[in-house]
Design a protein around this motif. Structure first.
Motif, short mmCIF file in Angstrom:
data_model
loop_
_atom_site.label_atom_id
_atom_site.label_comp_id
_atom_site.label_asym_id
_atom_site.label_seq_id
_atom_site.Cartn_x
_atom_site.Cartn_y
_atom_site.Cartn_z
N ALA A 34 -1.41 -15.88 -24.61
CA ALA A 34 -1.49 -17.29 -24.21
C ALA A 34 -0.99 -18.23 -25.31
CB ALA A 34 -2.93 -17.66 -23.84
N GLU A 35 -0.89 -17.74 -26.54
CA GLU A 35 -0.43 -18.56 -27.67
C GLU A 35 1.09 -18.41 -27.80
OE1 GLU A 35 0.72 -20.67 -30.37
OE2 GLU A 35 -1.44 -20.91 -30.05
N PRO A 36 1.86 -19.46 -27.50
CA PRO A 36 3.33 -19.35 -27.51
C PRO A 36 3.91 -18.86 -28.83
CG PRO A 36 2.65 -21.44 -26.56
CD PRO A 36 1.41 -20.78 -27.10
N ARG A 37 3.33 -19.22 -29.95
CA ARG A 37 3.88 -18.80 -31.25
C ARG A 37 3.69 -17.31 -31.48
NH1 ARG A 37 0.93 -23.75 -33.99
NH2 ARG A 37 -0.39 -23.14 -32.26
N LEU A 38 2.65 -16.71 -30.90
CA LEU A 38 2.47 -15.26 -31.02
C LEU A 38 3.22 -14.52 -29.93
CD1 LEU A 38 -1.26 -14.93 -32.07
CD2 LEU A 38 0.79 -15.06 -33.50
N ARG A 39 3.32 -15.10 -28.75
CA ARG A 39 4.01 -14.47 -27.63
C ARG A 39 5.49 -14.25 -27.94
NH1 ARG A 39 2.38 -17.65 -23.59
NH2 ARG A 39 4.24 -18.93 -23.63
N GLN A 40 6.05 -15.00 -28.88
CA GLN A 40 7.46 -14.81 -29.23
C GLN A 40 7.66 -13.71 -30.27
OE1 GLN A 40 9.13 -18.42 -30.75
NE2 GLN A 40 7.70 -18.55 -32.45
N LEU A 41 6.55 -13.19 -30.81
CA LEU A 41 6.63 -12.08 -31.75
C LEU A 41 6.50 -10.75 -31.01
CD1 LEU A 41 4.42 -13.55 -34.60
CD2 LEU A 41 6.93 -13.51 -34.44
N PHE A 42 6.87 -9.66 -31.65
CA PHE A 42 6.79 -8.34 -31.04
C PHE A 42 5.40 -7.77 -31.31
CE2 PHE A 42 7.41 -3.78 -30.74
CZ PHE A 42 8.14 -3.68 -29.58
N CYS A 107 8.68 -18.91 -39.13
CA CYS A 107 8.47 -17.80 -38.18
C CYS A 107 8.86 -18.27 -36.79
CB CYS A 107 7.02 -17.36 -38.22
SG CYS A 107 6.68 -15.91 -37.22
N GLY A 108 9.74 -17.52 -36.16
CA GLY A 108 10.19 -17.84 -34.82
C GLY A 108 10.24 -16.60 -33.97
N ARG A 109 11.12 -16.60 -33.01
CA ARG A 109 11.26 -15.46 -32.10
C ARG A 109 11.61 -14.20 -32.88
NH1 ARG A 109 10.65 -15.47 -27.45
NH2 ARG A 109 11.03 -17.66 -27.11
N ALA A 110 11.01 -13.08 -32.47
CA ALA A 110 11.27 -11.80 -33.13
C ALA A 110 12.76 -11.46 -33.06
CB ALA A 110 10.44 -10.70 -32.50
N PHE A 111 13.25 -10.90 -34.13
CA PHE A 111 14.63 -10.46 -34.25
C PHE A 111 14.77 -9.10 -33.56
CE2 PHE A 111 17.70 -7.91 -36.68
CZ PHE A 111 18.84 -8.67 -36.53
N VAL A 112 15.78 -8.93 -32.73
CA VAL A 112 16.03 -7.65 -32.08
C VAL A 112 16.74 -6.77 -33.10
CG1 VAL A 112 17.18 -6.43 -30.19
CG2 VAL A 112 16.11 -8.66 -29.78
N GLY A 113 15.98 -5.85 -33.66
CA GLY A 113 16.51 -4.96 -34.68
C GLY A 113 15.42 -4.51 -35.64
N THR A 114 15.85 -3.94 -36.75
CA THR A 114 14.94 -3.38 -37.75
C THR A 114 14.58 -4.42 -38.82
OG1 THR A 114 16.72 -2.67 -39.22
CG2 THR A 114 16.06 -1.11 -37.48
N PRO A 115 13.55 -4.13 -39.62
CA PRO A 115 13.22 -5.05 -40.71
C PRO A 115 14.38 -5.21 -41.70
CG PRO A 115 11.43 -3.49 -40.41
CD PRO A 115 12.58 -3.05 -39.52
N GLU A 116 15.12 -4.14 -41.92
CA GLU A 116 16.26 -4.21 -42.85
C GLU A 116 17.35 -5.15 -42.31
OE1 GLU A 116 13.84 -0.73 -43.53
OE2 GLU A 116 14.94 -1.26 -41.72
N GLN A 117 17.61 -5.04 -41.00
CA GLN A 117 18.60 -5.93 -40.39
C GLN A 117 18.12 -7.38 -40.42
OE1 GLN A 117 18.65 -3.75 -36.70
NE2 GLN A 117 20.72 -2.95 -37.10
N LEU A 118 16.82 -7.59 -40.21
CA LEU A 118 16.26 -8.94 -40.28
C LEU A 118 16.42 -9.50 -41.69
CD1 LEU A 118 14.61 -11.36 -39.23
CD2 LEU A 118 12.54 -10.02 -39.74
N ALA A 119 16.10 -8.70 -42.70
CA ALA A 119 16.22 -9.15 -44.08
C ALA A 119 17.67 -9.50 -44.42
CB ALA A 119 15.70 -8.07 -45.04
#
Length: 125
Positions: A34-42, A107-119
């Motif tokens: 129900a929390e939009p800021r968490l719902r956008q995370l994986f 912090c925003g929408r989760a990145f589609v990929g790995t932590p290394e790709q995000l970094a």
């Protein structure tokens, strides 16, 4: 399918799968969703704990606090690392608020990929 639609799909699919599981307290899952800021995370679950990642693929990020049930009722908010404790919360909603207060800057929408790709993506040009 656009990249944004793919992000939505991967993240929403993970949430929908979790919302039908009994691996985590249902009240906690519903409050987090129900929390939009968490719902956008994986979301992911380990040892009955609810975790949130800023990327969608393994080895998920460990830069967002996580929530564990406390025997007898309530929740414990910890993290982002296992050695850090934020504190107890009497309700799922209070635990969610504690996590939201401690989201990483930007912090925003989760990145589609790995932590290394995000970094790599987050590196200044």
């Amino acid at each position: 399918m656009t990249e944004d639609a793919c992000k939505e799909d991967v993240i929403e699919t993970a949430w929908q799968k979790l919302l039908t599981t009994h691996r985590v307290d249902g009240r906690l899952l519903r409050a987090a969703y129900a929390e939009p800021r968490l719902r956008q995370l994986f979301p992911w679950v380990g040892m009955g704990e609810l975790h949130f990642s800023r990327c969608t693929e393994l080895r998920w990020t460990w830069d967002v606090p996580f929530i564990a049930p406390i025997m007898g009722g309530g929740f414990l908010v910890s993290g982002p690392s296992r050695s850090q404790s934020v504190g107890p919360a009497p309700t799922a909603e209070a635990a969610i608020a504690m996590v939201v207060e401690r989201l990483p800057t930007g912090c925003g929408r989760a990145f589609v990929g790995t932590p290394e790709q995000l970094a790599e993506k987050e590196q200044p040009e």
